[in-house]
Design a protein around this motif. Sequence first.
Motif, PDB file in Angstrom:
ATOM      1  N   ASP A   1       0.855  -1.191   0.000  1.00 59.72           N
ATOM      2  CA  ASP A   1       0.000   0.000   0.000  1.00 59.72           C
ATOM      3  C   ASP A   1       0.893   1.244   0.000  1.00 59.72           C
ATOM      4  OD1 ASP A   1      -1.959   1.909   0.265  1.00 59.72           O
ATOM      5  OD2 ASP A   1      -2.841   1.089   2.099  1.00 59.72           O
TER       6      ASP A   1
ATOM      7  N   ARG B  82       0.701   4.255  -1.257  1.00 59.99           N
ATOM      8  CA  ARG B  82       0.100   5.574  -1.006  1.00 59.99           C
ATOM      9  C   ARG B  82      -0.021   5.836   0.493  1.00 59.99           C
ATOM     10  NH1 ARG B  82      -5.339   7.271  -4.091  1.00 59.99           N
ATOM     11  NH2 ARG B  82      -3.842   7.065  -5.804  1.00 59.99           N
ATOM     12  N   LYS B  83      -0.407   4.832   1.245  1.00 57.33           N
ATOM     13  CA  LYS B  83      -0.568   4.988   2.694  1.00 57.33           C
ATOM     14  C   LYS B  83       0.764   4.903   3.421  1.00 57.33           C
ATOM     15  CE  LYS B  83      -2.805   2.715   6.647  1.00 57.33           C
ATOM     16  NZ  LYS B  83      -3.707   1.594   7.036  1.00 57.33           N
ATOM     17  N   GLN B  84       1.613   3.967   3.001  1.00 54.66           N
ATOM     18  CA  GLN B  84       2.810   3.660   3.773  1.00 54.66           C
ATOM     19  C   GLN B  84       4.002   4.564   3.467  1.00 54.66           C
ATOM     20  OE1 GLN B  84       2.888   1.632   6.311  1.00 54.66           O
ATOM     21  NE2 GLN B  84       0.771   0.975   5.998  1.00 54.66           N
TER      22      GLN B  84
ATOM     23  N   ARG C  59       4.666   7.457   5.863  1.00 56.72           N
ATOM     24  CA  ARG C  59       5.139   6.961   7.159  1.00 56.72           C
ATOM     25  C   ARG C  59       6.604   6.540   7.083  1.00 56.72           C
ATOM     26  NH1 ARG C  59       0.146   3.109   9.315  1.00 56.72           N
ATOM     27  NH2 ARG C  59      -1.475   4.729   9.280  1.00 56.72           N
TER      28      ARG C  59
END
Length: 246
Positions: free
Chosen positions: A216, A218-220, A223
Amino acid sequence: MPHYFNINYQFSITDIHKRIEAAINTDAPSYICVADGNILQQVHRDPEYRKVVDGALFSICDSSWVPLYIKKIYGVQYGQYSGSSIFDDITRAARYRQCFLGGSEEVLAALRDKLMAIDPAIAGMRFEALPFADVDSFDYPAIAETVNREDPDIIWVSLGAPKQEIFMSKLKPYLNRGVMIGVGAVFNFRSGIAERRAPQWAVKSHLEFVWRLFSDPRKQWPRVRNIITALPSIIREEKRRARMCP
């Protein structure tokens, strides 16, 4: 309690479960942080968030890298105890009344079915989806009223860091009792219908973050980027603390 990188860790799995049992028996609410690399960098960057993590009963180490840094700086050997592991250990023990907060209705329904195969008593426990909202916009008294009616020993919270830690700190004053544990994506992992946790070879090779990044991006990626950019300063500060307190 060991204190590294501005986090109060509890590494001993035996002691973790003893302290959870003791906290349940006090009949007072508390919460536990499952501290991964994202929480580590958030604590480093945000003093207010650090206070939230400091307010936990303790944090467990959901990072395979932190023990390596500690071994390098202090020569002390510790291990990882992930959110998935503590979730599995407690649910499989089938000894506590539990409440599950967060995740979608679909994920929660699938999670309930999976857990009922382990502990049929799960069928009578509360699974509560939370609205998609800013952490300051939740109706904490209403959520607490729902939880308090269930009188759970363990309250699982799946909202992702740093949201779930702030959520637990804000919900705590309204609860009668129970130990909240923030477990991030574990509901998704264990439901069997959403994202999967990295395979064991990736976990043992300290490459779980790479697996999740490719699963993922886009999400990770934000971070991972934040962790990478904060890490040199985090390690430098810990080395300075080590020199000051030999």
